[in-house]
Design a protein around this motif. Structure first.
Motif, PDB file in Angstrom:
ATOM      1  N   THR A  21       0.828  -1.210   0.000  1.00 19.75           N
ATOM      2  CA  THR A  21       0.000   0.000   0.000  1.00 19.75           C
ATOM      3  C   THR A  21       0.859   1.255   0.000  1.00 19.75           C
ATOM      4  OG1 THR A  21      -1.725  -1.195   1.218  1.00 19.75           O
ATOM      5  CG2 THR A  21      -1.839   1.209   1.211  1.00 19.75           C
ATOM      6  N   ILE A  60      -7.921   4.942  -5.872  1.00 19.91           N
ATOM      7  CA  ILE A  60      -8.311   3.840  -4.987  1.00 19.91           C
ATOM      8  C   ILE A  60      -8.748   2.624  -5.811  1.00 19.91           C
ATOM      9  CG2 ILE A  60     -10.716   4.592  -4.775  1.00 19.91           C
ATOM     10  CD1 ILE A  60      -8.470   3.089  -2.004  1.00 19.91           C
ATOM     11  N   VAL A  61      -9.358   2.857  -6.977  1.00 18.61           N
ATOM     12  CA  VAL A  61      -9.749   1.745  -7.856  1.00 18.61           C
ATOM     13  C   VAL A  61      -8.505   1.079  -8.432  1.00 18.61           C
ATOM     14  CG1 VAL A  61     -10.987   1.114  -9.966  1.00 18.61           C
ATOM     15  CG2 VAL A  61     -11.960   2.818  -8.392  1.00 18.61           C
ATOM     16  N   GLN A  62      -7.520   1.882  -8.838  1.00 16.58           N
ATOM     17  CA  GLN A  62      -6.261   1.325  -9.326  1.00 16.58           C
ATOM     18  C   GLN A  62      -5.598   0.452  -8.254  1.00 16.58           C
ATOM     19  OE1 GLN A  62      -3.555   4.186 -11.157  1.00 16.58           O
ATOM     20  NE2 GLN A  62      -5.256   5.617 -11.411  1.00 16.58           N
ATOM     21  N   TYR A  63      -5.667   0.907  -7.012  1.00 14.60           N
ATOM     22  CA  TYR A  63      -5.046   0.158  -5.912  1.00 14.60           C
ATOM     23  C   TYR A  63      -5.695  -1.217  -5.736  1.00 14.60           C
ATOM     24  CZ  TYR A  63      -4.188  -1.259  -1.088  1.00 14.60           C
ATOM     25  OH  TYR A  63      -3.880  -1.983   0.032  1.00 14.60           O
ATOM     26  N   PHE A  64      -7.023  -1.248  -5.717  1.00 13.52           N
ATOM     27  CA  PHE A  64      -7.704  -2.532  -5.513  1.00 13.52           C
ATOM     28  C   PHE A  64      -7.511  -3.458  -6.708  1.00 13.52           C
ATOM     29  CE2 PHE A  64     -10.149  -0.187  -2.236  1.00 13.52           C
ATOM     30  CZ  PHE A  64      -9.964  -1.085  -1.186  1.00 13.52           C
ATOM     31  N   ILE A  65      -7.452  -2.914  -7.917  1.00 17.55           N
ATOM     32  CA  ILE A  65      -7.180  -3.744  -9.092  1.00 17.55           C
ATOM     33  C   ILE A  65      -5.799  -4.387  -8.970  1.00 17.55           C
ATOM     34  CG2 ILE A  65      -6.732  -3.670 -11.581  1.00 17.55           C
ATOM     35  CD1 ILE A  65      -8.910  -1.541 -11.813  1.00 17.55           C
ATOM     36  N   TYR A  66      -4.823  -3.593  -8.528  1.00 16.85           N
ATOM     37  CA  TYR A  66      -3.457  -4.128  -8.420  1.00 16.85           C
ATOM     38  C   TYR A  66      -3.358  -5.170  -7.309  1.00 16.85           C
ATOM     39  CZ  TYR A  66       1.563  -4.425  -8.008  1.00 16.85           C
ATOM     40  OH  TYR A  66       2.846  -4.909  -7.942  1.00 16.85           O
ATOM     41  N   VAL A  67      -3.938  -4.886  -6.151  1.00 17.63           N
ATOM     42  CA  VAL A  67      -3.853  -5.823  -5.028  1.00 17.63           C
ATOM     43  C   VAL A  67      -4.539  -7.141  -5.360  1.00 17.63           C
ATOM     44  CG1 VAL A  67      -4.585  -6.222  -2.646  1.00 17.63           C
ATOM     45  CG2 VAL A  67      -3.592  -4.029  -3.285  1.00 17.63           C
ATOM     46  N   MET A  68      -5.680  -7.083  -6.003  1.00 17.05           N
ATOM     47  CA  MET A  68      -6.369  -8.321  -6.385  1.00 17.05           C
ATOM     48  C   MET A  68      -5.529  -9.127  -7.371  1.00 17.05           C
ATOM     49  SD  MET A  68      -9.000  -8.421  -4.544  1.00 17.05           S
ATOM     50  CE  MET A  68      -9.761  -9.859  -5.307  1.00 17.05           C
TER      51      MET A  68
END
Length: 307
Positions: A21, A60-68
Motif C-alpha cells: 500500500t 483507490i480503484v487502481q489500488y484494488f485492481i493491483y492488489v487483487m
C-alpha cells in the motif's frame, strides 16, 4: 515448529499488504509518470495507454485492481518494456541476482567465520590486529566506491579482470562483483564471530575443558563453535537479504543482467508495475530468510522453543 512457521507466514501477510500500500501510493503521488517523455505522445495515444493500464481510473480503484492481481499471482505488465510482463522480467533477472548474492553469501560467511575465530584465538596479538584492519576496510568503504576503485585497479590499470559486462558462462566477470559484496558481509560476520568466540572461550566450561588437558582444536569443535555461532546465525538472514538488495548497486556499476538493472531503469522511467513487483519480490525473500534463520537458531540452541 511447523505450526510456528504457519503463524509466522500468517502474521507476515498484513505487513506485506501495508508495504504494498505504501509503495503503491508513494509511486502514484510522485511527480511524473511512465508516459511523460521528452517527446509528448499524441492525446489519443496517451488516452488509450492510460485506459489500457487503468490509469484513467480513480487512485483507490487502481489500488484494488493491483492488489487483487497480486493475490492471484499476477504482478501486472511493465509499462515501459511493453513486450514483457513483470513476472517475465523477474524470471529473467532473478537467477543471476540469486547466483551473485548466494555466491557472495557463502564465500563471505566462510571467510568471516574463519577470520573471526582466528582473531579471537589470537586476541590482542598481530593476527588479530591484521584481521580487524582488513575487516574495517571492508565495512567502512561503501560498495559503489569500492567497486570503482577495484574497477580502476584490476580492470583498467592492471587489466587482470573485466571492468564490467557479463559473458554467459564466464565466471571471470563475476570475480569483482562478488568481491565487492563479500567484503562488507564477511566483515560483519567476522566481527560477530570474534566477539562471540571471545565470550565463549572465557566461559567456565571451556576453562574446565582446558584444565582437563583437551587441545585447542578439540575444545573448538566440541564446546566453542556451536554456541559461538548463535549471534552469527541471527545475522545471516538479514545479511543474505542485504546482499540480494545491495547487489542492485553492484549490478548497475558493473552492467550486469540482474534485477538491479530492471529496478533502476523502472524507477527512473516511473514503471509502476516493475518497481512494485521488485519490491514485493524482495519482501518475500526477506520474510522467507528470516523464517529459515528462526528455525536454524532453534536447532543450534536447544533452550529456544517456539510455542
Amino acid at each position: 515448529m511447523f505450526g510456528y512457521a504457519l503463524r509466522r507466514v500468517a502474521s507476515a501477510i498484513p505487513v506485506v499488504l501495508i508495504a504494498i500500500t505504501l509503495c503503491f501510493f508513494i509511486l502514484r503521488l510522485a511527480p511524473g509518470g511512465p508516459f511523460d517523455g521528452e517527446r509528448a505522445l499524441p492525446p489519443d495515444v496517451l488516452k488509450n495507454l492510460r485506459a489500457f493500464y487503468h490509469l484513467d481510473q480513480p487512485l483507490i480503484v487502481q489500488y484494488f485492481i493491483y492488489v487483487m492481481g497480486v493475490f492471484r499471482g499476477d504482478l501486472g505488465p511493465s509499462m515501459v518494456m511493453t513486450d514483457f510482463s513483470v513476472s517475465q522480467l523477474m524470471l529473467i533477472g532473478l537467477p543471476f541476482t540469486l547466483t551473485l548474492g548466494f555466491s557472495a553469501f557463502i564465500i563471505g560467511t566462510v571467510l568471516g567465520l574463519v577470520a573471526g575465530a582466528l582473531a579471537a584465538l589470537y586476541q590482542n596479538r598481530w593476527p588479530d590486529y591484521v584481521l580487524v584492519f582488513v575487516v574495517l576496510i571492508g565495512l567502512i568503504i561503501p560498495n559503489f566506491l569500492m567497486a570503482n576503485l577495484l574497477q580502476l585497479l584490476f580492470g583498467v590499470y592492471l587489466r587482470w579482470l573485466p571492468a564490467g559486462g557479463y559473458v554467459p558462462g564466464s565466471w571471470i566477470h563475476m570475480v569483482l562483483p562478488i568481491t565487492i559484496l563479500v567484503l562488507p558481509h564477511g566483515g560483519r560476520v567476522a566481527r560477530l564471530m570474534r566477539g562471540s568466540m571471545i565470550e565463549v572461550l572465557g566461559t567456565n566450561y571451556v576453562r574446565t575443558a582446558r584444565s582437563k588437558g583437551l587441545g585447542t582444536r578439540l575444545i573448538l569443535a566440541r564446546h566453542a563453535i556451536k554456541p559461538a555461532l548463535l549471534p552469527v546465525v541471527s545475522y545471516l538472514g538479514p545479511g543474505l537479504s542485504y546482499l540480494l538488495t545491495g547487489s542492485l548497486v553492484v549490478e548497475q556499476v558493473f552492467a550486469l543482467p540482474g534485477i538491479g538493472k530492471y529496478f533502476i531503469t523502472a524507477a527512473l522511467n516511473r514503471d509502476y508495475g516493475l518497481v512494485l513487483g521488485t519490491t514485493i519480490l524482495y519482501m518475500f525473500i526477506i520474510l522467507v530468510l528470516n523464517l529459515i534463520v528462526d528455525i536454524v537458531y532453534a536447532w543450534l540452541d536447544p533452550k529456544v522453543r517456539y510455542r
